[in-house]
Design an enzyme around this catalytic site. Structure first.
Site, PDB file in Angstrom:
ATOM      1  N   ARG A  51       0.823  -1.229   0.000  1.00 37.26           N
ATOM      2  CA  ARG A  51       0.000   0.000   0.000  1.00 37.26           C
ATOM      3  C   ARG A  51       0.849   1.267   0.000  1.00 37.26           C
ATOM      4  O   ARG A  51       0.393   2.308  -0.445  1.00 37.26           O
ATOM      5  CB  ARG A  51      -0.906   0.019   1.243  1.00 37.26           C
ATOM      6  CG  ARG A  51      -2.043  -0.986   1.188  1.00 37.26           C
ATOM      7  CD  ARG A  51      -2.701  -1.085   2.520  1.00 37.26           C
ATOM      8  NE  ARG A  51      -1.681  -1.325   3.562  1.00 37.26           N
ATOM      9  CZ  ARG A  51      -1.907  -1.361   4.853  1.00 37.26           C
ATOM     10  NH1 ARG A  51      -3.118  -1.184   5.315  1.00 37.26           N
ATOM     11  NH2 ARG A  51      -0.938  -1.588   5.715  1.00 37.26           N
ATOM     12  N   LYS A 149       3.484 -18.941   5.629  1.00 34.97           N
ATOM     13  CA  LYS A 149       2.891 -19.466   6.864  1.00 34.97           C
ATOM     14  C   LYS A 149       2.466 -18.295   7.748  1.00 34.97           C
ATOM     15  O   LYS A 149       3.033 -17.215   7.578  1.00 34.97           O
ATOM     16  CB  LYS A 149       3.870 -20.392   7.580  1.00 34.97           C
ATOM     17  CG  LYS A 149       4.942 -19.659   8.395  1.00 34.97           C
ATOM     18  CD  LYS A 149       5.621 -20.588   9.374  1.00 34.97           C
ATOM     19  CE  LYS A 149       5.895 -19.881  10.662  1.00 34.97           C
ATOM     20  NZ  LYS A 149       6.693 -20.563  11.634  1.00 34.97           N
ATOM     21  N   HIS A 179       9.859 -22.961   4.909  1.00 33.55           N
ATOM     22  CA  HIS A 179      11.249 -22.760   4.493  1.00 33.55           C
ATOM     23  C   HIS A 179      12.176 -23.856   5.024  1.00 33.55           C
ATOM     24  O   HIS A 179      13.265 -24.044   4.495  1.00 33.55           O
ATOM     25  CB  HIS A 179      11.745 -21.355   4.859  1.00 33.55           C
ATOM     26  CG  HIS A 179      11.950 -21.141   6.320  1.00 33.55           C
ATOM     27  ND1 HIS A 179      10.951 -20.732   7.147  1.00 33.55           N
ATOM     28  CD2 HIS A 179      13.043 -21.285   7.089  1.00 33.55           C
ATOM     29  CE1 HIS A 179      11.420 -20.644   8.372  1.00 33.55           C
ATOM     30  NE2 HIS A 179      12.687 -20.961   8.375  1.00 33.55           N
ATOM     31  N   LYS A 183      15.938 -26.213   3.147  1.00 36.66           N
ATOM     32  CA  LYS A 183      17.305 -26.301   3.690  1.00 36.66           C
ATOM     33  C   LYS A 183      18.056 -27.447   3.030  1.00 36.66           C
ATOM     34  O   LYS A 183      17.500 -28.515   2.781  1.00 36.66           O
ATOM     35  CB  LYS A 183      17.262 -26.507   5.210  1.00 36.66           C
ATOM     36  CG  LYS A 183      16.822 -25.251   5.939  1.00 36.66           C
ATOM     37  CD  LYS A 183      16.807 -25.486   7.430  1.00 36.66           C
ATOM     38  CE  LYS A 183      16.289 -24.259   8.169  1.00 36.66           C
ATOM     39  NZ  LYS A 183      17.189 -23.105   8.077  1.00 36.66           N
ATOM     40  N   GLU A 217      15.739 -22.525  19.695  1.00 37.23           N
ATOM     41  CA  GLU A 217      16.138 -21.150  19.365  1.00 37.23           C
ATOM     42  C   GLU A 217      16.668 -20.482  20.625  1.00 37.23           C
ATOM     43  O   GLU A 217      16.213 -20.794  21.733  1.00 37.23           O
ATOM     44  CB  GLU A 217      14.938 -20.352  18.863  1.00 37.23           C
ATOM     45  CG  GLU A 217      14.300 -20.897  17.610  1.00 37.23           C
ATOM     46  CD  GLU A 217      13.058 -20.103  17.232  1.00 37.23           C
ATOM     47  OE1 GLU A 217      13.148 -19.249  16.348  1.00 37.23           O
ATOM     48  OE2 GLU A 217      12.010 -20.322  17.853  1.00 37.23           O
ATOM     49  N   ASP A 236       3.125 -22.614  15.895  1.00 35.54           N
ATOM     50  CA  ASP A 236       4.149 -21.876  15.155  1.00 35.54           C
ATOM     51  C   ASP A 236       5.249 -22.801  14.612  1.00 35.54           C
ATOM     52  O   ASP A 236       5.818 -22.519  13.559  1.00 35.54           O
ATOM     53  CB  ASP A 236       4.777 -20.818  16.086  1.00 35.54           C
ATOM     54  CG  ASP A 236       5.602 -19.802  15.319  1.00 35.54           C
ATOM     55  OD1 ASP A 236       5.085 -19.296  14.298  1.00 35.54           O
ATOM     56  OD2 ASP A 236       6.749 -19.529  15.716  1.00 35.54           O
ATOM     57  N   HIS A 241       6.936 -27.028  10.768  1.00 35.19           N
ATOM     58  CA  HIS A 241       8.334 -27.415  10.566  1.00 35.19           C
ATOM     59  C   HIS A 241       8.656 -28.818  11.123  1.00 35.19           C
ATOM     60  O   HIS A 241       9.238 -29.648  10.444  1.00 35.19           O
ATOM     61  CB  HIS A 241       9.282 -26.412  11.222  1.00 35.19           C
ATOM     62  CG  HIS A 241       9.071 -25.000  10.780  1.00 35.19           C
ATOM     63  ND1 HIS A 241       8.830 -24.655   9.477  1.00 35.19           N
ATOM     64  CD2 HIS A 241       9.068 -23.831  11.464  1.00 35.19           C
ATOM     65  CE1 HIS A 241       8.689 -23.341   9.377  1.00 35.19           C
ATOM     66  NE2 HIS A 241       8.831 -22.829  10.575  1.00 35.19           N
ATOM     67  N   LYS A 336      11.814 -21.547  22.554  1.00 32.95           N
ATOM     68  CA  LYS A 336      12.558 -20.294  22.463  1.00 32.95           C
ATOM     69  C   LYS A 336      13.427 -20.131  23.702  1.00 32.95           C
ATOM     70  O   LYS A 336      13.165 -20.746  24.730  1.00 32.95           O
ATOM     71  CB  LYS A 336      11.570 -19.124  22.358  1.00 32.95           C
ATOM     72  CG  LYS A 336      10.805 -19.154  21.045  1.00 32.95           C
ATOM     73  CD  LYS A 336      10.115 -17.841  20.776  1.00 32.95           C
ATOM     74  CE  LYS A 336       9.539 -17.828  19.378  1.00 32.95           C
ATOM     75  NZ  LYS A 336      10.555 -17.806  18.331  1.00 32.95           N
TER      76      LYS A 336
HETATM   77  P1  NAP Z   1       5.348  -7.224   7.627  1.00 34.34           P
HETATM   78  O1  NAP Z   1       6.746  -6.814   7.852  1.00 34.34           O
HETATM   79  O2  NAP Z   1       4.277  -6.738   8.556  1.00 34.34           O
HETATM   80  O3  NAP Z   1       4.972  -6.790   6.139  1.00 34.34           O
HETATM   81  C1  NAP Z   1       3.641  -6.836   5.658  1.00 34.34           C
HETATM   82  C2  NAP Z   1       3.632  -6.344   4.232  1.00 34.34           C
HETATM   83  O4  NAP Z   1       2.285  -6.362   3.746  1.00 34.34           O
HETATM   84  C3  NAP Z   1       4.135  -4.914   4.053  1.00 34.34           C
HETATM   85  O5  NAP Z   1       4.819  -4.829   2.826  1.00 34.34           O
HETATM   86  C4  NAP Z   1       2.835  -4.122   3.980  1.00 34.34           C
HETATM   87  O6  NAP Z   1       3.082  -2.913   3.317  1.00 34.34           O
HETATM   88  C5  NAP Z   1       1.966  -5.087   3.183  1.00 34.34           C
HETATM   89  N1  NAP Z   1       0.521  -4.886   3.376  1.00 34.34           N
HETATM   90  C6  NAP Z   1      -0.147  -4.760   4.555  1.00 34.34           C
HETATM   91  N2  NAP Z   1      -1.470  -4.589   4.306  1.00 34.34           N
HETATM   92  C7  NAP Z   1      -1.625  -4.610   2.954  1.00 34.34           C
HETATM   93  C8  NAP Z   1      -2.742  -4.480   2.096  1.00 34.34           C
HETATM   94  N3  NAP Z   1      -3.996  -4.289   2.555  1.00 34.34           N
HETATM   95  N4  NAP Z   1      -2.543  -4.556   0.766  1.00 34.34           N
HETATM   96  C9  NAP Z   1      -1.291  -4.750   0.263  1.00 34.34           C
HETATM   97  N5  NAP Z   1      -0.191  -4.880   1.027  1.00 34.34           N
HETATM   98  C10 NAP Z   1      -0.358  -4.810   2.364  1.00 34.34           C
HETATM   99  O7  NAP Z   1       5.188  -8.819   7.597  1.00 34.34           O
HETATM  100  P2  NAP Z   1       6.338  -9.892   7.302  1.00 34.34           P
HETATM  101  O8  NAP Z   1       7.065 -10.155   8.559  1.00 34.34           O
HETATM  102  O9  NAP Z   1       7.082  -9.500   6.100  1.00 34.34           O
HETATM  103  O10 NAP Z   1       5.466 -11.197   7.027  1.00 34.34           O
HETATM  104  C11 NAP Z   1       4.800 -11.424   5.804  1.00 34.34           C
HETATM  105  C12 NAP Z   1       4.221 -12.837   5.798  1.00 34.34           C
HETATM  106  O11 NAP Z   1       5.291 -13.765   5.916  1.00 34.34           O
HETATM  107  C13 NAP Z   1       3.287 -13.151   6.967  1.00 34.34           C
HETATM  108  O12 NAP Z   1       2.311 -14.067   6.533  1.00 34.34           O
HETATM  109  C14 NAP Z   1       4.198 -13.849   7.981  1.00 34.34           C
HETATM  110  O13 NAP Z   1       3.481 -14.715   8.826  1.00 34.34           O
HETATM  111  C15 NAP Z   1       5.091 -14.615   7.034  1.00 34.34           C
HETATM  112  N6  NAP Z   1       6.401 -14.948   7.608  1.00 34.34           N
HETATM  113  C16 NAP Z   1       7.273 -13.960   7.959  1.00 34.34           C
HETATM  114  C17 NAP Z   1       8.511 -14.283   8.473  1.00 34.34           C
HETATM  115  C18 NAP Z   1       9.517 -13.224   8.851  1.00 34.34           C
HETATM  116  O14 NAP Z   1      10.629 -13.598   9.221  1.00 34.34           O
HETATM  117  N7  NAP Z   1       9.199 -11.952   8.761  1.00 34.34           N
HETATM  118  C19 NAP Z   1       8.865 -15.647   8.656  1.00 34.34           C
HETATM  119  C20 NAP Z   1       7.955 -16.633   8.272  1.00 34.34           C
HETATM  120  C21 NAP Z   1       6.733 -16.270   7.746  1.00 34.34           C
HETATM  121  P3  NAP Z   1       2.097  -1.638   3.419  1.00 34.34           P
HETATM  122  O15 NAP Z   1       1.834  -1.419   4.867  1.00 34.34           O
HETATM  123  O16 NAP Z   1       2.849  -0.573   2.733  1.00 34.34           O
HETATM  124  O17 NAP Z   1       0.865  -2.048   2.671  1.00 34.34           O
END
Ligand code: NAP
Length: 488
Positions: A51, A149, A179, A183, A217, A236, A241, A336
């Site tokens: 967004r 996930k 992920h 590995k 972890e 989680d 995993h 953790k």
């Molecule tokens: P994040 O940092 O909160 O990022 C969320 C993203 O979604 C941002 O780019 C945000 O940008 C966008 N977004 C939010 N609302 C939106 C909307 N209505 N329309 C379009 N874009 C929107 O989350 P994240 O940590 O990257 O995680 C993303 C996914 O990966 C989740 O499902 C999480 O469970 C999974 N995941 C993450 C990790 C990790 O290490 N981070 C690990 C495993 C799985 P804007 O606010 O600009 O829209």
């Protein structure tokens, strides 16, 4: 050793959530590494979508910073980075509204290219994205979606999400990412089991005493407290995993190394899992680090709820009711703030049926340990004679196969995400979870969680930096066994 890099077909990859944490830390640096390795064709395009209102130039700047911050390999050429950034586009889009969709549709209008849509956003938006991709004509035969996930929080929500995705995409277009499956060692697990004559004949209840899977972890919940507290270690980590690792270690040899043959066998393992008895589970919450409470809060402080009953640690014993594994326990453990960051699968073989040596020589067991992180590698403990003139005394020594040592630099820089994204482009689903697998995993996990809720079960406290609560050790001790020490 020089690895063979086969470029994938030209593709357009849209990363919904292209400005988020996962995209910046893992997905974009991973794509850049594939670009440098020559695997990403020069005309491939990556489209960030979120967004936030920004131009393509702003986005390229953001990605340049992210690669600078998160790419562990800093030996790349500046010209490669410029060339990679030139492949990036950005679209301001709202998954829940109409803004940005016609612009994305125009960008994706090219024919004959692989189209991949990575849902790196909150799970609450997965359904919205699938619906809009369909509505705007992008859910065509070339399209594939990558779903992050968590995939649901129980069986009902996972079934509902599967049903929503299935309205717009066929199963062969849906890549549910875990992920751990990307590995190197996890894939090596299959190579070791099914590429060698040595192990498979012994891989059953007759020869294996038990199997342990530990994913430990050292970090706490950090800034993810609010999210984590709604989930806990069971949802989680175990449901996805650890279950996936359990499937790979326990499954029957598939007829072929193809996606459905492998996933059929994994599914059979999950369906053969016995329900877990309450006294075969240990649940814990980490405590504040006594010496440094201000910096290292306990679980309850970290999530801001003094009464929360969510677990940050779980250990359990289960059985697989099939011909191969009847009677062999599988012990799973994850937590953790444990003593070390370590993911390891350990196959403990039985003692020889009869010892020809004297009692002082002791009884020994072969232990095969498959280490996923850190220091990916496989170690087989074998029993030999202790050197020296002291008679026939036996000791266990490791036959070590550290991949970094054996294979040089090749294994160092290929992260699970980049491997899996290239599989998506190649159209290979072997390392992705199928819908029925995810549902079966929830069907096994749900009664455990429901049992805790019904009993108002309170997790046991455990010290930060330890191996978990004492009843986790007790779970093993009761069976005359012990956990492998969690070590870095
Ligand atoms: P994040 O940092 O909160 O990022 C969320 C993203 O979604 C941002 O780019 C945000 O940008 C966008 N977004 C939010 N609302 C939106 C909307 N209505 N329309 C379009 N874009 C929107 O989350 P994240 O940590 O990257 O995680 C993303 C996914 O990966 C989740 O499902 C999480 O469970 C999974 N995941 C993450 C990790 C990790 O290490 N981070 C690990 C495993 C799985 P804007 O606010 O600009 O829209």
């Amino acid at each position: 050793m020089v690895s063979r890099v086969i470029p994938v077909a030209p593709f357009d990859l849209v990363i919904f959530g292209g400005t988020g944490d996962l995209a910046r830390r893992k997905i974009l640096p991973g794509l850049f590494r594939r670009f440098c390795a020559g695997q990403m064709p020069p005309d491939a395009r990556v489209v960030g979508a979120a967004r936030s209102d920004m131009s393509a130039e702003d986005y390229r700047r953001m990605v340049r910073d992210a690669i600078g911050e998160f790419n562990s390999d800093t030996s790349y050429k500046a010209a490669d980075l410029d060339a990679f950034l030139a492949r990036l586009e950005y679209v301001t889009i709202d998954a829940k509204g109409e803004a940005g969709w016609s612009e994305l549709q125009k960008l994706m209008a090219g024919e004959g290219r692989v189209e991949a849509y990575y849902f790196s956003v909150s799970p609450s938006l997965f359904g919205d994205l699938a619906e809009r991709l369909h509505k705007w004509g992008m859910a065509d035969a070339q399209a594939r979606i990558v779903v992050e996930k968590p995939f649901g929080r129980d069986l009902a929500t996972a079934c509902a999400l599967n049903a929503t995705l299935a309205e717009h995409f066929d199963e062969h277009q849906i890549y549910r990412i875990d992920h751990y499956l990307g590995k190197e060692t996890v894939q090596n697990l299959m190579a070791v089991r099914f590429g060698n004559m040595l192990f498979e004949p012994l891989w059953n209840a007759q020869y294996v005493d038990h199997i342990q899977i530990t994913v430990a972890e050292t970090v706490g919940v950090g800034g993810r407290g609010e999210y984590y507290d709604k989930s806990g270690a069971m949802r989680d980590m175990v449901q996805n995993h650890l279950m996936q690792l359990l499937c790979l270690i326990a499954m029957e040899p598939p007829a072929r190394f193809d996606p459905d043959a492998v996933r059929d066998e994994k599914l059979k393992v999950i369906r053969a899992l016995d329900p877990v008895l309450p006294h075969h589970i240990s649940r814990g919450q980490y405590q504040a680090e006594a010496c440094n409470e201000a910096e290292m809060p306990g679980y309850r402080t970290a999530v801001g709820d003094a009464k929360t009953r969510t677990e940050s640690f779980v250990a359990l014993k289960t059985h697989i009711s099939n011909w191969r594994w009847a009677g062999t326990p599988f012990y799973l453990r994850t937590g953790k703030r444990m003593a070390a960051r370590s993911s390891e699968i350990t196959v403990v073989f039985k003692e020889t049926p009869h010892s020809i040596f004297s009692e002082e020589a002791g009884r020994h067991r072969n232990v095969l340990s498959i280490r996923l992180q850190p220091n990916e590698g496989i170690t087989l403990g074998v029993t030999i004679k202790e050197p020296g003139p002291g008679g026939m005394r036996l000791i266990d020594v490791p036959l070590d196969m550290s991949f970094a040592e054996a294979l040089g630099d090749d294994t160092d820089h290929v992260d699970a995400y980049e491997r899996l994204i290239m599989d998506v482009i190649r159209g290979n689903q072997t390392l992705f979870m199928r819908g029925d697998e995810v549902e079966a995993a929830w069907a096994w996990t749900d009664p455990i969680i429901q049992g805790w809720e019904a009993r108002n079960d309170v997790p046991k406290p455990y010290d930060s930096g330890s191996d978990g609560p004492t009843d986790s050790a007790e779970l093993m001790r009761r069976d005359g066994r012990e956990w492998r020490k969690v070590s870095p």
